[in-house]
Every structure is written in C-alpha cells, then in structure tokens.
Scaffold this motif. Structure first.
Motif, mmCIF file in Angstrom:
data_model
loop_
_atom_site.group_PDB
_atom_site.id
_atom_site.type_symbol
_atom_site.label_atom_id
_atom_site.label_comp_id
_atom_site.label_asym_id
_atom_site.label_seq_id
_atom_site.Cartn_x
_atom_site.Cartn_y
_atom_site.Cartn_z
ATOM 1 N N VAL A 18 -56.045 51.831 25.814
ATOM 2 C CA VAL A 18 -54.748 52.126 25.588
ATOM 3 C C VAL A 18 -54.658 53.742 25.822
ATOM 4 O O VAL A 18 -55.459 54.488 25.375
ATOM 5 N N CYS A 19 -53.727 54.133 26.725
ATOM 6 C CA CYS A 19 -53.733 55.420 26.956
ATOM 7 C C CYS A 19 -52.371 55.889 27.269
ATOM 8 O O CYS A 19 -51.622 55.101 28.284
ATOM 9 N N THR A 20 -52.016 57.195 26.934
ATOM 10 C CA THR A 20 -50.738 57.691 27.120
ATOM 11 C C THR A 20 -50.413 58.402 28.532
ATOM 12 O O THR A 20 -49.298 58.724 28.969
ATOM 13 N N ALA A 21 -51.830 58.659 29.050
ATOM 14 C CA ALA A 21 -51.558 59.748 30.268
ATOM 15 C C ALA A 21 -51.285 58.997 31.744
ATOM 16 O O ALA A 21 -50.552 59.682 32.473
ATOM 17 N N ARG A 22 -51.472 57.750 31.719
ATOM 18 C CA ARG A 22 -50.937 57.194 33.016
ATOM 19 C C ARG A 22 -51.404 57.699 34.044
ATOM 20 O O ARG A 22 -50.457 57.944 35.333
ATOM 21 N N CYS A 23 -52.646 57.983 34.319
ATOM 22 C CA CYS A 23 -53.266 58.851 35.620
ATOM 23 C C CYS A 23 -52.787 57.712 36.754
ATOM 24 O O CYS A 23 -53.237 56.404 36.723
ATOM 25 N N LYS A 24 -52.518 58.188 37.955
ATOM 26 C CA LYS A 24 -52.451 57.088 38.948
ATOM 27 C C LYS A 24 -53.507 56.646 39.593
ATOM 28 O O LYS A 24 -53.722 55.763 40.326
ATOM 29 N N ASN A 38 -56.888 52.507 36.907
ATOM 30 C CA ASN A 38 -56.771 51.030 36.738
ATOM 31 C C ASN A 38 -57.201 50.573 35.566
ATOM 32 O O ASN A 38 -57.382 49.237 35.367
ATOM 33 N N PHE A 39 -57.474 51.249 34.663
ATOM 34 C CA PHE A 39 -58.221 50.822 33.228
ATOM 35 C C PHE A 39 -57.334 50.815 32.094
ATOM 36 O O PHE A 39 -57.438 49.765 31.345
ATOM 37 N N TYR A 40 -56.397 51.622 32.297
ATOM 38 C CA TYR A 40 -55.566 51.703 30.976
ATOM 39 C C TYR A 40 -54.449 50.686 30.882
ATOM 40 O O TYR A 40 -53.975 50.040 31.878
ATOM 41 N N THR A 41 -53.934 50.870 29.599
ATOM 42 C CA THR A 41 -52.685 50.050 29.264
ATOM 43 C C THR A 41 -51.866 50.960 28.545
ATOM 44 O O THR A 41 -52.449 51.578 27.663
ATOM 45 N N GLY A 80 -62.843 56.726 26.437
ATOM 46 C CA GLY A 80 -61.822 55.668 26.145
ATOM 47 C C GLY A 80 -60.491 56.446 26.687
ATOM 48 O O GLY A 80 -60.478 57.574 26.976
ATOM 49 N N GLY A 81 -59.356 55.577 26.406
ATOM 50 C CA GLY A 81 -57.985 56.205 26.607
ATOM 51 C C GLY A 81 -57.555 57.058 25.724
ATOM 52 O O GLY A 81 -58.318 57.376 24.697
ATOM 53 N N LEU A 82 -56.372 57.608 25.731
ATOM 54 C CA LEU A 82 -55.890 58.470 24.806
ATOM 55 C C LEU A 82 -54.883 57.651 23.908
ATOM 56 O O LEU A 82 -53.748 57.378 24.289
ATOM 57 N N ASN A 83 -55.546 56.886 22.813
ATOM 58 C CA ASN A 83 -54.647 56.077 22.032
ATOM 59 C C ASN A 83 -54.213 56.954 20.855
ATOM 60 O O ASN A 83 -54.843 57.364 20.168
ATOM 61 N N PRO A 106 -63.525 65.886 27.578
ATOM 62 C CA PRO A 106 -62.640 66.915 27.264
ATOM 63 C C PRO A 106 -61.117 66.347 27.087
ATOM 64 O O PRO A 106 -60.604 66.689 26.131
ATOM 65 N N THR A 107 -60.822 65.230 28.002
ATOM 66 C CA THR A 107 -59.455 65.012 27.913
ATOM 67 C C THR A 107 -58.949 64.247 26.409
ATOM 68 O O THR A 107 -57.840 64.442 25.825
ATOM 69 N N GLU A 108 -60.155 63.478 25.964
ATOM 70 C CA GLU A 108 -59.775 62.960 24.575
ATOM 71 C C GLU A 108 -59.864 64.032 23.550
ATOM 72 O O GLU A 108 -59.292 63.866 22.456
ATOM 73 N N PHE A 126 -49.932 63.992 34.103
ATOM 74 C CA PHE A 126 -49.631 64.245 32.674
ATOM 75 C C PHE A 126 -50.914 64.439 31.832
ATOM 76 O O PHE A 126 -50.842 64.427 30.644
ATOM 77 N N LYS A 127 -52.006 64.388 32.571
ATOM 78 C CA LYS A 127 -53.278 64.820 31.846
ATOM 79 C C LYS A 127 -53.599 66.324 31.839
ATOM 80 O O LYS A 127 -52.939 66.879 32.341
ATOM 81 N N ASN A 128 -54.472 66.495 31.015
ATOM 82 C CA ASN A 128 -54.944 67.963 30.859
ATOM 83 C C ASN A 128 -55.215 68.740 32.085
ATOM 84 O O ASN A 128 -55.450 68.051 33.214
HETATM 85 S S1 SF4 Z 1 -56.689 59.779 30.604
HETATM 86 FE FE1 SF4 Z 1 -58.548 58.363 31.374
HETATM 87 S S2 SF4 Z 1 -57.791 56.543 30.651
HETATM 88 FE FE2 SF4 Z 1 -56.003 57.512 30.673
HETATM 89 S S3 SF4 Z 1 -54.890 56.998 32.395
HETATM 90 FE FE3 SF4 Z 1 -56.094 58.835 32.730
HETATM 91 S S4 SF4 Z 1 -58.093 58.355 33.509
HETATM 92 FE FE4 SF4 Z 1 -57.050 56.525 32.854
#
Ligand code: SF4
Ligand code: SF4
Lengths: 402, 668
Positions: free
Chosen positions: B361-367, B370-373, B407-410, B438-440, B486-488
């Motif tokens: 589960v991740c809020t960042a939606r990186c293009k 293809n792993f996140y929901t 993992g994702g940014l849940n 670092p993103t997490e 939308f990511k760091n």
């Molecule tokens: S932050 Fe990581 S898990 Fe989330 S969408 Fe980006 S690459 Fe995927």
C-alpha cells in the motif's frame, strides 16, 4: 592474476603485422584475466574489417523433422524414433505452408536444419527446396548442415559432390555452419560419436566451396572440451579457409545444459562467451564475419559481443525450436526495430544484409516506424563519427560466387 | 544567457495566508542577473488567478490545486505551497447541525477548489446534500436549520465560535486520509520559469516567513472593528501553525491523494496519471557552474582516463566528457584497475539475505512502480506476523543472515508498528535488519511529526541495523518530477542518508537509469552521492555509504510509457563510470537480478567487486519482468568464472569467517 603485458604486446604486434596467431597464443589469450584488454584487441580487428557496422538479416528457420538416429549428448531437440513423444516430421505441404504464412513479410533467407531421419526418401529433401523456391523464387535457401549432407551421401549412396549438385539444382543457395561442434576426436567420440567426424565435416565444406557455395562454420563450446581443443577447432577452420576461402561467417554456439544428457554441466557464463568471441576474432583472421547468435547467447550478451569481435547479430529469428527446447532464456523472436535499437545502443551502425552480405538497408540514425527510437539513442553514439573500414576481408577463393 | 527578458507577470491571492508568499515580491522586488525586475505583481481571488493564467493574462499565479487537473501543462514551483496538516481555520462549513444532517450546503463562488474538497469529503462519508453556489462572503449569513455554508478565506476567521457545528475541512481531510491538504501552489505558463525565478520565489517565501508577525499586525489593523476581527496574535498563530508553506514529501502525498480523489469524482479518465503534476526544476547549481566556466583547457578522454587510472578525482565536466565519449572497453579497463586497487585481494563478495516487502500500500504512486496499490485499493496487503515469521525462518534455514525490509508508504502503519516489528524480529531471529529506504523514513517522520533523526534513533533502538539505498532512482529533481512527482525530492533523500551517517549508521546507495536522462542527470546523481560521502567520511564515526548499485529501469507493467536505453551495454558503461567517479564509495555491486547472471559476471570486470545477494524474493523488480534466480553455488560459479574468489559477507562488507573462502577455481 598477474598480467603478462609483454606477451600481450607480442600478440598485438603479430596482429598488426598480420601474422597468424598460434595455438599457444589462442590458449594464452583465453586465460588472460583482463577482459577489457582482450576485448579491445578483438575490437581493433573487428573495426579494421567492418568499422562500426553490425550486420543482421531477416530470415526464418524451418526444422522439418526432429527425428534423428544420432544421439548427440548435448542435443535437446532430436527424438530418436518417429513415434516418440514430441517427435514430428512435416509434410512437404506443411513446409510450404510455413512460407505461405509469411506472405508479404520481408524475408530474404530460409535456414533449414533437420535431424537425421532414418527413413525419409531422398526426394523429400529435394522437394523441400523445390516447393520453397517455387513459392518465392527470390528467397535464398541456406539448408542442411555438413552432418546432414554426409548422412545423405551414406544413406542414398552418393558422393558429397553428387548430393550437393542435386541440391543446388533443387535450389540450395548455401550451407549453414552447424554440426561442427568440436573437431577434436576425443570430444566428438564422447558427445556425438554417431555423426560425421571432423574431417568429414570439413570435407563437405571443402566440396561445397569448390562447387561455388558459400558456407558458414560454427563451434559448440562449453561441454567437455578443453581450451586447447577450442583453439584447435578454430585453427582447422582457418586452414580450410586458407585453402578455399569459402567460409563467410563463424558462429560460436554456447552449450545449453537443460533437457539433454549433459545437464550436470554448469551453465554458460557471460565471461566465457565474450572471451570466445574475442579469441575467435583474433584466431580466424581469414574469416570475414563473426556472428553473435542471440537466441542462445541472450540478447544482452549478444549486444556486448559487438565490442568483443562480433560484427553480425543473427536476426529476427521467428521460430526457433532447437534452443528453446533446451531452455534458452530469451524471447522467441526479436523484431526488426528491437534489433536495430540494440545495435544503435552499442554505438554501431545497423546494416541489413542478404545471405551473401549484400547491403539491403543501412541505418542512417533516423526514426523508425512505430518506435520512438530517438529517445533511446545514447547521445554519445549519435555524435560518434563513422569509422572507416580500413581493410577488406580476404577475397573469395577461386570457387566463390559473388 | 538571455540578457533582456521581460518581467514575468505574477498574480497572487489577496487572502492573508498568501501574504508571506506575495508581499515580499512587492516590498523587496527581486532583480535578475541584469539588474532589472524579475516580476510585476498583482492580486486577485483564487478562482480569478487560475482563469487569468489559463487566458495568458499573467505568467505565474497562485492557483488552487484542483485547477492542475485541467492544466497538466502548467509548471509548478517546487517547495512552495499553501497547505495544512489538520485544522486550517479558513475553509470551514458553518452549520448549526452536524454535517450528516445537512440537506443543503451553500458554496462560495470565490474558490471552486474548496467546493471540490467539500465534495470529495462528502463522497468519502457517503453524504449527498444539495450544493448551491452563492456570491463570495454571503453564505454565512444564510446558515439555518439543515442549511450549512462553506466559508473560505479571511471571512472564515472566528466562524467556528459563532456556529455550534462548524467543520474545518483541513481537519476533516486529515482525519479521513491521514495526510496534509494542499490548497494552492505557484503555477506558471510552460517554458517561462528559469532558475533565477525559482530562486527568487523561494527567497521571497523565506523572507515572508520571517515577517509573519508584521503581516499579522498589519492585517489586524486593516480589519479592526469588523465582525471577523481577531486579536493580532491569533493571526500570527494562524500563519505560523495552521498554514504550512512547504511542499515536501508529506504534502506531495496529500496532494496526489486529493487530486486522485477529485479526478475520480469528476469522472476524469481512469488511471493515476490524471493526477500528474509537472514541477519546474532549476537543475544542479554546481553542474551549471562547471559547464558555464569550463571552457579553459580542452582535455581529451585519454587524459581524463589517465588521471582516473592514477586514482585522481574527476570533476563534473570530466565525468560528463567520459559519459559522452569514452569507449565501453576503455572505461571498463580503467574501472577494473580501480577496482583492483581498492580490492587487491581478488575476492568478490556476496550476501545471503531475503527481500521482504511488508506492504504494497503506497500513497506516492510513482509512475515507474508496478508494485504498489493506493490506499483503499484492491489487493493491498500488510504481511502478517505469521507470514513474516515463516519467511524469516526460511531465510535462516537457507543460511541467510539479513532481511532487506522495504515497502510502500502505508498511512496505516505508524512508527510503533515498525518498532514492535523490529523488536519482535530481534527477539525471535538472529537476522540483521537492513530496513526502510529513505522514502519510508521521511514518510514516518511526517506521519509522526518527528524529525528524521528522531525516527532513525527510535528505529535503531528497536533493532534496525542499516538503511538500504532504495528510492533514489535518479537524484535529480527534473527526472524525479517526471517519474515520481509525489515522492521525496533529491534533497530529502540525501538528508535522511546524512542523518543516518551522523548517527554512525551504514547505508547503501543506488541509481536506476533509463528514464530518458542525460549525462547531466547521471553526473549530478554521482556528484551528490560523492559530496555526501565526503561529508560523512570526514565525521569518521563509521556512518557512510558502503556500496553503490545501479540497474536499468524495468518498464513492463508500469505506467511509464517512455522508452530509453536500458541495455546491458549502457549498464556496463555507467557502472564503470560510477567506479571512476565515486572514488570514495568502497564497494560496487552488480545487479544480476535485473540483468541476468551472465551480464552480472561480466560486470565484475567493469568496476564491481560484489555479486549482491542470493535473493530469495524481490517483488518490486520481479513484477516488472525480471525473473532471474540464483543459488549460492551458482553465484560462486559466476564469481570464479570472472577470475575471483567468492566469499560471503554481511551488510558492513565484512567477510564472514565461518564460510571458508574456496580456492581459486577460475577456469580460464
Ligand atoms: S514510493 Fe516505492 S512503493 Fe510507493 S509507488 Fe513509489 S516506488 Fe512504489
Ligand atoms: S545435434 Fe543434430 S545430429 Fe545430433 S542428435 Fe541433434 S539433431 Fe541429431
């Protein structure tokens, strides 16, 4: 891991003087740890002959039967008896359909290689060529390895020359290079004792060259052979080439371990592949082209091989039974744009050729239909000057056709 | 450089909360390099601003974020926003009954954006009152039984006290999503922003933030005696506390969540890309400087390679020249020499560990991912303790010594969840935790309102051993803005690594290429890593990057439709160049999971000295089409084929003594 630079210098001098390398040179180069230095040496020779060109051609393969009375240990394609699971033999109509399926496609060559079927009639092989020629007269037929020609000669009671003449009359254009494996008797006895010996293989090609056919040659590496035996194999090819000049292209083939009797051997490795390309380029100074067969090598290694001596990438192979039964980890077919892209990305200029290396199309760096290639070209390559070809390969021997 | 560029026409918003961004542009007009004013400034209501920008009546405007959905071409100024984390005070539904009981809500025609926010929040609760637009400022007077009014801007000050059931939409959004709400950003007509404009707008904001008390006093004076007047200190608190003027990773997570919800409410075409925002980027100043000043003595590729061979440090321009012109084999040969100089023992190491992706589960939606929901989406998971225990046990059974936990940014997982997980891991298993990119860490700091340092200290106390270098992709915001807006940011990523190094932690760093980046981007990435490593090594507390790993972007199944050179050939060149440029990062790891073992093996002669890991699973990459698997025996075989002796290591790159180093078995 000590580097013997004086030996390398000596070999470099030989290459510059066009002195053929010896067996000992070849074995030493195989063991030289500095992969990039070895590659640079091979690349010099490659660029001397072909500049920044990399050739490809659009062909397709027909494997009309996989029934084979030989039992080569490395072969995962052949089935011993006609009725065995997965054994198949195409009818002449089915063979023709293979070509009809491709109506409208720009195919310039058909590559036909079969198992050694114990009881097909001689006419079958002639008809194969005839129906294909009748369907598309302009297509080049590269058919039947020397091992098959040898088998025809025995089975149908003809000399090599007779077999070849009849096939030429039916439409044969050239011989593929398969079946060479490793010439050394020790290895042949262990891995493929049922088929033509090294000398017989060479004899077939000698005969073909005399009749004006161009042919290719191969080497299967990575089974049980030693490095000496590999280099010896190259030297035997070089000797025949010095005599006839009929070989166009050398294709190193790496052994794939799944699904055959040699499955316990370690998998082929990138380092061995690239070294083999480089050493082959350096040893076979009288064979014009070294081809990377990506179906086996993998697309990635084939691309890198362009810096290690290879100037030809075997093209958009549409259907490939032999290696896929052995689990080659590559897609079934590569499209034309993918191939051009692969060549461009390595800073080379793609040249589409026919079987005899006539230029059909040359990459001018422009956009290609259907793909945003512009974005994929590393800009250093775009800025790179075209390398001049400073030396043409050995001219064809007396029997060669243009 | 352009010397005569006309001043850009700026349209700010007349509300109090925009003053810190807009007022300094008037009082201290920024000047360009040629001494002329960079901007002319006007003010209007938010909805007018967006229309004026769309009509070309201004060049830069402070626009409500929802307008970005209609104008994907606008360039958004990074690092500046008007946002809140929780109550905002100035976007309020005034009502005498709870929200659920209202049959009608009056909207304010000054901002369609707030009306949209209201609709998004109503939709989240399944409420469907009638909505009716009324002129700006009139709604509050008409609040009655079952009728509420959305009041925005300065008119909303003090409203909460006057109505029994006021709802602050900033607070409601935060309650609903756990994320900040971004109301407005500076957007510009495409192509007009240059680095000096971005710098000037940022400088103006920083100046404005220092003058908050002054603006509060001014505003109180202007509104003395009106119905909405509040004490001066309330205004100051509002500007200081309620409003947030940054647009860092957490705000961007809120922004994309809002845009995604708004676009599905407006029934825009499916797909997360409707929420794309195009950020402007000023590039990397040292590179600009190096390129601008570097015409002096032309050096050849050969000279640069000679310097590299001697172990001398390469500059940015030299790196660029190698990137553009050096031949694959020349680069490889010198990289191999440098590798040998740094690791003369002839050993290539590898590790046995397992990659566990605890949530998708991740809020960042990186293009490119293809792993996140997205939160609330289908197929979202958080691995249970039972599953984790099984994976950890398997890892130990296979001789694994470490878990690479990412993992994702849940938004559902707070710091306590991680602390408990880490403690439980350490109590039950003897595995090292190479955990959280670092993103997490940034996400956690934001979620908990803690500093990066505080989060790291707590995670470490709970059992985290080291930090993986994921989430770097390309450390250049121009590329990041395209692939993961939308990511760091680059700075944020580096800051986490800096803080970790300050605490004495070891971390790794990565680079993913194949996003249509140029040499400038690649060299910027290298240079920023090298500069941070210099800083960390100077501290001499053990905290530093241990290794660098690069690999090509795997496009299958991702939303990123670009195609770029992701070939093995380019990989080898970039890795070799990295070995030369990153002279202070000791280890380079090949990435066989993305390239295959054959190329991995060859990579050992192109600067690398580590074969990575016997990965027991690798979800993020494998879902995008890489399916290579290797056993320890196979890895050792490949290492020997390349002419080295294999040895197992831990994350600190210490060789494990209990695994005997096999004798050299190089075949060739
Ligand atoms: S932050 Fe990581 S898990 Fe989330 S969408 Fe980006 S690459 Fe995927
Ligand atoms: S390699 Fe050729 S001859 Fe040998 S078994 Fe296979 S098909 Fe038959």
């Amino acid at each position: 891991m000590t580097r013997d630079d004086s030996r390398l210098d000596e070999i470099t001098r030989k290459l510059d003087d066009r002195t053929p390398l010896t067996l000992a040179d070849g074995v030493w180069l195989y063991g030289y740890p500095d992969l990039c230095a070895l590659g640079s040496l091979a690349n010099r020779v490659r660029e001397r002959l072909h500049g920044d060109r990399t050739y490809f051609n659009i062909n397709f393969h027909i494997n009309a039967t996989n029934v084979c009375h030989a039992d080569c240990k490395f072969c995962s394609f052949a089935r011993l008896q006609p009725g065995m699971p997965q054994a198949y033999t195409m009818s002449i109509d089915q063979i023709r359909d293979k070509l009809i399926e491709r109506r409208g496609q720009a195919v310039t060559e058909i590559h036909i290689v079969n198992g050694l079927h114990p009881d097909l009639p001689w006419e079958y092989y002639l008809d194969t060529l005839r129906v294909l020629k009748a369907e598309r007269p302009e297509i080049h037929l590269k058919a039947y390895t020397a091992v098959e020609i040898h088998d025809f000669a025995i089975r149908y009671g003809r000399s090599y020359e007779q077999v070849l003449r009849e096939l030429i009359d039916a439409g044969l254009g050239s011989l593929p290079g398969g079946g060479a494996e490793i010439f050394a008797e020790r290895v042949r006895h262990k891995i493929c004792r049922d088929k033509a010996t090294g000398d017989q293989w060479l004899d077939v090609h000698r005969q073909a060259h005399r009749l004006g056919l161009r042919t290719n040659c191969t080497m299967l590496y990575g089974t049980i052979e030693t490095l000496e035996e590999r280099v010896d194999h190259m030297l035997r090819l070089r000797a025949l080439q010095a005599e006839t000049g009929g070989f166009q292209t050398f294709i190193p083939l790496s052994f794939h371990p799944d699904g055959n009797d040699l499955g316990k051997l370690p998998p082929p490795t990138g380092m061995d592949d690239l070294r083999t390309y480089a050493v082959a380029r350096l040893m076979l100074d009288n064979v014009a082209h070294i081809k990377a067969y990506w179906v086996m090598l993998g697309i990635k290694t084939a691309q890198i091989a362009q810096s290690f001596g290879a100037d030809d990438i075997d093209g958009t192979v549409q259907e490939e039974k032999i290696y896929h039964m052995a689990g080659a980890d590559t897609p079934q077919a590569l499209s034309r744009v993918d191939l051009v892209r692969l060549i461009r990305e390595a800073g080379r200029r793609a040249i589409e050729r026919d079987t005899l290396y006539n230029v059909l199309w040359e990459d001018d760096g422009g956009a290609l239909a259907g793909v945003r290639l512009d974005a994929s070209v590393p800009h250093w390559a775009a800025a790179r000057r075209h390398l001049p070809i400073v030396e043409s390969p050995e001219p064809l021997g007396p029997g060669g056709v243009a | 450089m352009n010397s005569q560029t006309p001043a850009l026409r700026v349209l700010g918003v007349s509300f109090l909360n925009a003053r810190p961004l807009v007022a300094p542009l008037r009082t201290d007009p920024p000047l360009g390099p040629d001494g002329t004013a960079l901007f002319t400034v006007d003010e209007a209501l938010p909805s007018v601003c967006a229309q004026a920008l769309a009509d070309g009546r201004c060049d830069i405007a402070l626009v409500p974020v929802a307008t970005l959905l209609d104008h994907p071409e606008w360039e958004v100024v990074p690092d500046i926003a008007i946002a809140c984390r929780g109550a905002v005070q100035t976007v309020v539904v005034a009502a005498e009954r709870p929200l659920a009981e209202l049959s009608r809500i009056l909207l304010d025609d000054a901002s369609r954006s707030s009306a949209l926010l209201l609709r998004v929040l109503l939709a989240a609760q399944g409420l469907t009152p009638t909505l009716e637009v009324v002129p700006h400022g009139e709604g509050a007077a008409r609040v009655g039984q079952g009728v509420g009014a959305l009041v925005i801007g300065d008119a909303a000050f003090g409203l909460a006290e006057r109505f029994s059931h006021s709802v602050d939409l900033g607070a409601l959004w935060f309650h609903t999503t756990g994320l900040p709400m971004v109301f407005a950003v500076w957007a510009a007509r495409p192509g007009c922003l240059r680095p000096e404009h971005l710098e000037a707008l940022l400088a103006a904001k920083n100046l404005g933030l220092r003058r908050i008390e002054e603006y509060a006093r001014q505003y109180a004076r202007e509104h003395a005696g009106t119905t909405t007047s509040l004490p001066e200190s309330d205004y100051a608190t509002y500007l200081r506390r309620a409003i947030r003027y940054g647009l860092d990773a957490y705000e961007r997570e809120g922004l994309v969540e809002y845009l995604s919800r708004a676009s599905s409410l407006l029934q825009r075409p499916e797909g997360d890309d409707t929420a794309h925002v195009r950020f402007a980027d000023a590039g990397y100043a040292p590179l600009r400087a190096a390129v601008a000043t570097g015409t002096a003595s032309p050096v050849s590729v050969g000279q640069i390679l000679d310097r590299a061979r001697r172990g001398e440090r390469l500059g940015l321009r030299e790196g660029l020249l190698l990137y553009d012109e050096a031949d694959l084999l020349e680069l490889g040969a010198v990289a191999d020499l440098r590798r040998a100089a740094l690791h003369p023992e002839g050993i290539v190491s590898y590790i046995v560990d397992r990659n566990v992706n605890y949530t998708n589960v991740c809020t960042a939606r990186c293009k490119f991912c293809n792993f996140y929901t997205p939160p609330g989406g289908p197929n979202g998971y958080v691995l249970s303790r039972e599953i984790l225990a099984e994976k950890f046990r398997e890892t130990e059974a296979l001789g694994g010594i470490q878990i690479l936990l990412q993992g994702g940014l849940n938004p559902e997982l707070g710091l306590a969840w991680y602390e408990e997980l880490f403690r439980w891991t350490k109590a039950n298993f003897s595995l090292r935790l190479h955990a959280l990119s670092p993103t997490e860490v940034i996400h956690l700091a934001n979620l908990e309102d803690l500093t990066i340092r505080e989060v790291l200290i707590r995670l470490r106390a709970a059992g985290m051993d080291s930090l993986p270098g994921g989430g770097a992709e390309l450390l250049h915001d121009e590329i990041r803005n395209r692939i993961s807006p939308f990511k760091n940011t680059t700075d944020e990523w580096l800051e986490v690594m800096r803080q970790a190094h300050m605490l004495g932690m070891k971390t790794t760093c990565t680079m993913v290429f194949g996003f249509q980046e140029t040499g400038d981007h690649i060299l910027t990435h290298f240079d920023r890593l090298r500069a941070l490593q210099d800083e960390s090594l100077l501290r001499d507390n053990g905290g530093c990057f241990t290794a660098f790993i690069t690999w090509p972007f795997q496009a299958d199944g991702t939303r990123l439709k670009l195609r770029d050179d992701t070939s093995a050939w380019r990989y080898l060149r970039l890795q070799a160049l990295a070995r030369l440029y990153l002279d202070n990062i000791p280890n380079i790891q090949v990435s066989w999971p993305t390239l295959g073992a054959e190329v991995g093996e060859v990579g050992l002669r192109f600067g690398a000295n580590d074969f990575g890991s016997v990965m027991i699973e690798e979800n993020v990459v494998s879902q995008a089409g890489a399916h290579f698997m290797l056993t320890a025996e196979q890895i050792e075989h490949h290492i020997r084929q390349a002419g080295f002796r294999p040895a197992r290591r831990n994350m600190q790159y210490e060789l494990l003594t209990d695994t005997p180093v096999a004798p050299s078995g190089a075949k060739a």
